[in-house]
Design a protein around this motif. Structure first.
Motif, PDB file in Angstrom:
ATOM      1  N   TRP A 294      -6.610   1.601  16.978  1.00 37.24           N
ATOM      2  CA  TRP A 294      -8.064   1.592  17.103  1.00 37.24           C
ATOM      3  C   TRP A 294      -8.703   0.586  16.143  1.00 37.24           C
ATOM      4  CZ3 TRP A 294      -8.815   3.792  21.440  1.00 37.24           C
ATOM      5  CH2 TRP A 294      -8.066   4.888  21.824  1.00 37.24           C
ATOM      6  N   PHE A 295      -8.221   0.541  14.909  1.00 34.63           N
ATOM      7  CA  PHE A 295      -8.781  -0.358  13.903  1.00 34.63           C
ATOM      8  C   PHE A 295      -7.652  -1.003  13.116  1.00 34.63           C
ATOM      9  CE2 PHE A 295     -11.958   3.026  14.395  1.00 34.63           C
ATOM     10  CZ  PHE A 295     -13.060   2.269  14.749  1.00 34.63           C
ATOM     11  N   GLU A 296      -7.853  -2.253  12.796  1.00 33.53           N
ATOM     12  CA  GLU A 296      -6.883  -2.907  11.921  1.00 33.53           C
ATOM     13  C   GLU A 296      -7.157  -2.429  10.500  1.00 33.53           C
ATOM     14  OE1 GLU A 296      -6.835  -7.127  12.282  1.00 33.53           O
ATOM     15  OE2 GLU A 296      -6.838  -7.050  14.459  1.00 33.53           O
ATOM     16  N   PRO A 297      -6.117  -2.209   9.715  1.00 36.42           N
ATOM     17  CA  PRO A 297      -6.348  -1.790   8.335  1.00 36.42           C
ATOM     18  C   PRO A 297      -7.123  -2.867   7.581  1.00 36.42           C
ATOM     19  CG  PRO A 297      -4.038  -1.566   8.944  1.00 36.42           C
ATOM     20  CD  PRO A 297      -4.714  -2.271  10.064  1.00 36.42           C
ATOM     21  N   MET A 298      -8.074  -2.431   6.742  1.00 36.11           N
ATOM     22  CA  MET A 298      -8.885  -3.368   5.965  1.00 36.11           C
ATOM     23  C   MET A 298      -8.299  -3.520   4.572  1.00 36.11           C
ATOM     24  SD  MET A 298     -12.716  -2.073   6.851  1.00 36.11           S
ATOM     25  CE  MET A 298     -13.711  -3.510   7.037  1.00 36.11           C
ATOM     26  N   SER A 299      -8.456  -4.721   4.042  1.00 31.89           N
ATOM     27  CA  SER A 299      -8.043  -4.920   2.651  1.00 31.89           C
ATOM     28  C   SER A 299      -9.059  -4.212   1.757  1.00 31.89           C
ATOM     29  CB  SER A 299      -8.001  -6.413   2.327  1.00 31.89           C
ATOM     30  OG  SER A 299      -9.315  -6.938   2.329  1.00 31.89           O
ATOM     31  N   ASP A 300      -8.710  -4.005   0.504  1.00 33.02           N
ATOM     32  CA  ASP A 300      -9.618  -3.334  -0.423  1.00 33.02           C
ATOM     33  C   ASP A 300     -10.917  -4.122  -0.594  1.00 33.02           C
ATOM     34  OD1 ASP A 300      -7.898  -1.237  -0.763  1.00 33.02           O
ATOM     35  OD2 ASP A 300      -6.962  -2.048  -2.575  1.00 33.02           O
TER      36      ASP A 300
END
Length: 92
Positions: A72-78
């Motif tokens: 559903w969503f790509e993981p986001m960087s911090d």
């Protein structure tokens, strides 16, 4: 056949001309007698809406149990996550 209401009797020519309006009247619950040569010939009546089963929220939940959440969503960087949450709004 029972005596037709002359106010609701429509001749065939008028019925062909105003068929859409007659359908709307019938859909609203009115019974319309169609006449041929001034004599009752047919009746245009509303049909009952099909009875639909009551909705059950979450009844397809079992179909999603094996779907990985990362599609559903790509993981986001911090840094991206901080920007999304507004932690860097004073930079601009």
């Amino acid at each position: 056949m029972a005596e037709a209401d002359p106010g609701k009797m429509v001749n065939v020519h008028e019925a062909k001309t105003h068929f859409s309006k007659l359908l709307e009247r019938a859909h609203a619950g009115e019974e319309i007698i169609l006449a041929k040569a001034g004599k009752p010939y047919a009746k245009l009546v509303p049909i009952d809406a099909p009875a639909l089963p009551p909705r059950k929220p979450g009844r397809f939940k079992h179909l999603l149990k094996d779907v990985p959440t990362d599609i559903w969503f790509e993981p986001m960087s911090d840094d991206d996550l901080d920007a999304w949450e507004g932690k860097y709004s004073n930079i601009l």
